[in-house]
Design a protein around this motif. Structure first.
Motif, PDB file in Angstrom:
ATOM      1  N   ARG A 130      -0.766  -7.668   9.153  1.00  0.00           N
ATOM      2  CA  ARG A 130      -1.818  -7.463   8.152  1.00  0.00           C
ATOM      3  C   ARG A 130      -1.686  -8.470   7.007  1.00  0.00           C
ATOM      4  O   ARG A 130      -0.593  -8.900   6.660  1.00  0.00           O
ATOM      5  N   VAL A 131      -2.810  -8.824   6.443  1.00  0.00           N
ATOM      6  CA  VAL A 131      -2.832  -9.767   5.321  1.00  0.00           C
ATOM      7  C   VAL A 131      -2.413  -9.048   4.047  1.00  0.00           C
ATOM      8  O   VAL A 131      -2.930  -7.971   3.712  1.00  0.00           O
ATOM      9  N   GLN A 132      -1.447  -9.615   3.359  1.00  0.00           N
ATOM     10  CA  GLN A 132      -1.004  -9.114   2.072  1.00  0.00           C
ATOM     11  C   GLN A 132      -1.203 -10.204   1.037  1.00  0.00           C
ATOM     12  O   GLN A 132      -1.519 -11.356   1.368  1.00  0.00           O
TER      13      GLN A 132
ATOM     14  N   GLU B 151       0.834  -1.198   0.000  1.00  0.00           N
ATOM     15  CA  GLU B 151       0.000   0.000   0.000  1.00  0.00           C
ATOM     16  C   GLU B 151       0.872   1.252   0.000  1.00  0.00           C
ATOM     17  O   GLU B 151       1.909   1.312   0.661  1.00  0.00           O
ATOM     18  N   VAL B 152       0.424   2.247  -0.765  1.00  0.00           N
ATOM     19  CA  VAL B 152       1.043   3.571  -0.797  1.00  0.00           C
ATOM     20  C   VAL B 152      -0.036   4.592  -0.469  1.00  0.00           C
ATOM     21  O   VAL B 152      -1.119   4.573  -1.065  1.00  0.00           O
ATOM     22  N   VAL B 153       0.255   5.480   0.497  1.00  0.00           N
ATOM     23  CA  VAL B 153      -0.738   6.444   0.974  1.00  0.00           C
ATOM     24  C   VAL B 153      -0.170   7.848   0.816  1.00  0.00           C
ATOM     25  O   VAL B 153       0.982   8.116   1.171  1.00  0.00           O
TER      26      VAL B 153
ATOM     27  N   VAL C 244      -1.211 -13.782   2.287  1.00  0.00           N
ATOM     28  CA  VAL C 244      -0.023 -14.055   3.096  1.00  0.00           C
ATOM     29  C   VAL C 244      -0.144 -13.288   4.410  1.00  0.00           C
ATOM     30  O   VAL C 244      -0.450 -12.095   4.425  1.00  0.00           O
ATOM     31  N   ARG C 245       0.153 -13.988   5.488  1.00  0.00           N
ATOM     32  CA  ARG C 245       0.137 -13.360   6.807  1.00  0.00           C
ATOM     33  C   ARG C 245       1.340 -13.851   7.614  1.00  0.00           C
ATOM     34  O   ARG C 245       1.661 -15.041   7.592  1.00  0.00           O
ATOM     35  N   THR C 246       1.986 -12.917   8.315  1.00  0.00           N
ATOM     36  CA  THR C 246       3.127 -13.266   9.161  1.00  0.00           C
ATOM     37  C   THR C 246       2.611 -13.761  10.510  1.00  0.00           C
ATOM     38  O   THR C 246       1.915 -13.039  11.224  1.00  0.00           O
TER      39      THR C 246
ATOM     40  N   GLN D 264      10.981 -14.631   9.521  1.00  0.00           N
ATOM     41  CA  GLN D 264       9.524 -14.550   9.579  1.00  0.00           C
ATOM     42  C   GLN D 264       8.914 -15.912   9.256  1.00  0.00           C
ATOM     43  O   GLN D 264       9.347 -16.588   8.310  1.00  0.00           O
ATOM     44  N   ILE D 265       7.926 -16.308  10.039  1.00  0.00           N
ATOM     45  CA  ILE D 265       7.137 -17.510   9.768  1.00  0.00           C
ATOM     46  C   ILE D 265       5.836 -17.046   9.112  1.00  0.00           C
ATOM     47  O   ILE D 265       5.027 -16.363   9.756  1.00  0.00           O
ATOM     48  N   LYS D 266       5.660 -17.395   7.841  1.00  0.00           N
ATOM     49  CA  LYS D 266       4.525 -16.891   7.068  1.00  0.00           C
ATOM     50  C   LYS D 266       3.585 -18.019   6.677  1.00  0.00           C
ATOM     51  O   LYS D 266       4.008 -19.155   6.441  1.00  0.00           O
ATOM     52  N   LEU D 267       2.313 -17.633   6.608  1.00  0.00           N
ATOM     53  CA  LEU D 267       1.262 -18.551   6.167  1.00  0.00           C
ATOM     54  C   LEU D 267       0.768 -18.111   4.794  1.00  0.00           C
ATOM     55  O   LEU D 267       0.364 -16.955   4.605  1.00  0.00           O
TER      56      LEU D 267
END
Length: 574
Positions: free
Chosen positions: A197-199, A42-44, A210-212, A163-166
């Motif tokens: 946050r879910v990416q 995301e870019v804000v 993907v979630r950490t 990082q452990i990612k799902l």
């Protein structure tokens, strides 16, 4: 109703006026670390304390817009001050690996045109995710976990984020990490502040959410290869479709990550003598509690160090002090370890005690040596400006404080002598023995009074004879030979500073120890010495002090510095 309208209008008008008092900011915010190929981020763009009449987005070349712009507005009060904010958010998908620049966004607010700074985003190769070791029927490769490192190679003592990612294409209701890795040869520190946050990321042409699940900081303790994993994770997967499966609830699954390897390199040899052991990004500050003191005072240096290296390998920095100052081991005032949004940081606050032994002007340039993994070299951190100390003689300067003897000589008076004689007569009844005893006592009395006389008329400690002008000139010519042969630049500058100090002091008729750069300029100006001679002597003085106290002694400047000093001293003595 009209009163309510007026009240609302007054509130909005007051808010607008308060907002106008704040600083108008237009900023762009993107990912703080490298993003993976095919992942989404995301870019804000945020506008504070103003309302935009027109917004022009930047060029997102190299990225694909998957969502946005999502415009939001907010207003309120903080600490009695009003604020309002307007933002535009975009969801982007990263393309091939490389470094990309997101252009400038423009916002028009009345008569003002505001622009953001460009954003630089680095895209890396997508991590190879492992396959699930066990899967439920019908799941295939739609669900797996992976252990990922933010770098494949590291230096000993450098921080590495694991990082452990799902990765999932189905709904997961719960998860539980059953076993965390304990890698041999590395110290692991669990992190609690990380992005959950879910990416979205594309792996092998398939899109995953993907979630950490877990994040930790690793600090390698030895060189070689370190293996991390496997990590066992238990999941609760919601069944797809309806019917009986939906009534039974979530389906339990047990997954594990494939082991990942980290290559650790040893630090380059030889390491600097004053290397602190810090490996990573470090910053520090040094403050002195005073700059003017006497030889009877003590100086306190407060040092605060902060970095992201291994705190167990970091040692308190050691400073090289000029002759005339004595330093002691530091005292630890504060020590803490904490997390930021991206890394694990350790900080310490130290206090150094410094005692001046000789009066004069001293320039301190403390240094902190760390290893910078980005440049693969040792880096020396220095203070912005040298700490200049002016030391004056204290009331006790130059006094010889002799330590008391272990066995004190008894004070013998006339009455004491008579008592000793009577006892001697009783102890030695014979005449011969009495005569011998009398002789011994008489000799002891004579020796005692001689010693006492010497104590009362003890001569002062002889002072070293001051060198005459001829000796000073001869020593100055020896320095010329050193400048020609480029011998030991630090010793050369030290001797040159001493020679200039002695020759100027001899000209002024004062003690060399009290002659500082400022005193020299003032006294020579009072004598009517030309400004050119003052400037040359000042430049020579500063060059010598910088070389001696700041470690910037170069052989190239030895000969020119000596020639400038020789010309200025000849004019001064002429």
């Amino acid at each position: 109703m009209r009163a309510l309208f007026l009240l609302v209008s007054l509130f909005l008008t007051g808010s607008t006026r308060l907002s106008a008092q704040g600083t108008i900011l237009f900023e762009a915010e993107g990912p703080s670390r490298e993003v993976a190929e095919g992942s989404r981020f995301e870019v804000v763009f945020s506008l504070k304390n103003a309302a935009a009449q027109r917004f022009v987005p930047p060029d997102f070349k190299g990225f694909r817009i998957t969502g946005g712009p999502a415009e939001t507005r907010s207003a309120g009060f903080v600490n009695g001050k009003s604020y309002n904010q307007q933002s535009w958010a975009y969801e982007l998908e990263a393309g091939p690996p490389g470094t990309y620049t997101i252009g400038i966004a423009v916002a028009q607010t009345g008569s003002q045109t505001l622009r953001t700074q460009p954003l630089v985003v680095r895209v890396g190769k997508a991590k190879k995710a492992g396959k699930p070791q066990k899967s439920a029927p019908g799941m295939d490769d739609r669900l797996f976990v992976s252990a990922e490192l933010d770098r494949e190679t590291a230096w000993v003592g450098q921080q590495v984020i694991c990082q452990i990612k799902l990765y999932t294409q189905v709904n997961v209701s719960e998860f539980d990490i059953l076993e965390l890795p304990q890698p041999e040869g590395a110290f692991a520190q669990e992190r609690r502040r990380f992005d959950t946050r879910v990416q979205y990321q594309t792996v092998q042409r398939k899109k995953y959410a993907v979630r950490t699940l877990h994040e930790m900081a690793l600090f390698p303790q030895q060189s070689g290869q370190i293996v991390i994993g496997p990590v066992h994770v238990r999941l609760g997967v919601e069944p797809t479709g309806g019917g009986l499966r939906a009534l039974l609830g979530s389906v339990p699954m047990l997954l594990q990550t494939p082991p990942v390897a980290l290559t650790v390199k040893p630090l380059p040899e030889p390491a600097p003598a004053n290397f602190s052991g810090g490996v990573g990004a470090y910053s520090w500050t040094v403050a002195a509690d005073k700059t003017s003191l006497s030889t009877d005072d003590a100086l306190s240096l407060t040092v605060r160090v902060e970095g992201n290296g291994d705190p167990r390998r970091f040692a308190s920095p050691r400073f090289s002090l000029p002759t005339g100052l004595e330093g002691f081991e530091p005292k630890t005032l504060e020590q803490e370890e904490y997390e930021t949004g991206e890394q694990y940081v350790h900080a310490c606050k130290l206090e150094y005690a410094v005692l001046p032994k000789e009066p004069g002007t001293y320039s301190l340039m403390p240094e902190l040596v760390v290893f910078d993994p980005d440049s693969n070299r040792y880096r020396t951190l220095r203070v912005e400006q040298p700490i200049v100390l002016t030391v004056t003689p204290g009331p006790n300067y130059g006094k010889n404080q002799a330590l008391p003897d272990t066995i004190k000589t008894p004070v013998v008076g006339p009455n004491r002598l008579g008592l000793l004689w009577e006892q001697a007569v009783r102890w030695f009844p014979t005449l011969a023995a009495g005569g011998l005893m009398a002789g011994l006592i008489t000799a002891a009395v004579v020796l005692f009074f001689r010693r006492r006389k010497k104590q009362h008329t003890a001569p002062q400690v002889p002072q070293q004879p001051k060198p005459n002008q001829r000796q000073l000139r001869n020593r100055f010519q020896e320095l010329e030979q050193m400048s020609r042969q480029n011998q030991d630049p630090k010793a050369f500058y030290h001797e040159l500073l001493k020679a200039v100090q002695y020759r100027v002091a001899a000209k002024l008729g004062c003690e060399p120890a009290v002659l500082t750069e400022q005193v020299m300029r003032e006294k020579l100006a009072e004598r009517g010495v030309s400004q050119s001679v003052l400037e040359v002597l000042t430049r020579v003085w500063q060059t010598c002090e910088t070389a001696v106290f700041s470690g910037q002694a170069t052989t190239e400047a030895m000969r020119p510095t000596w020639e400038m000093a020789d010309a200025a001293l000849r004019q001064l003595e002429g």
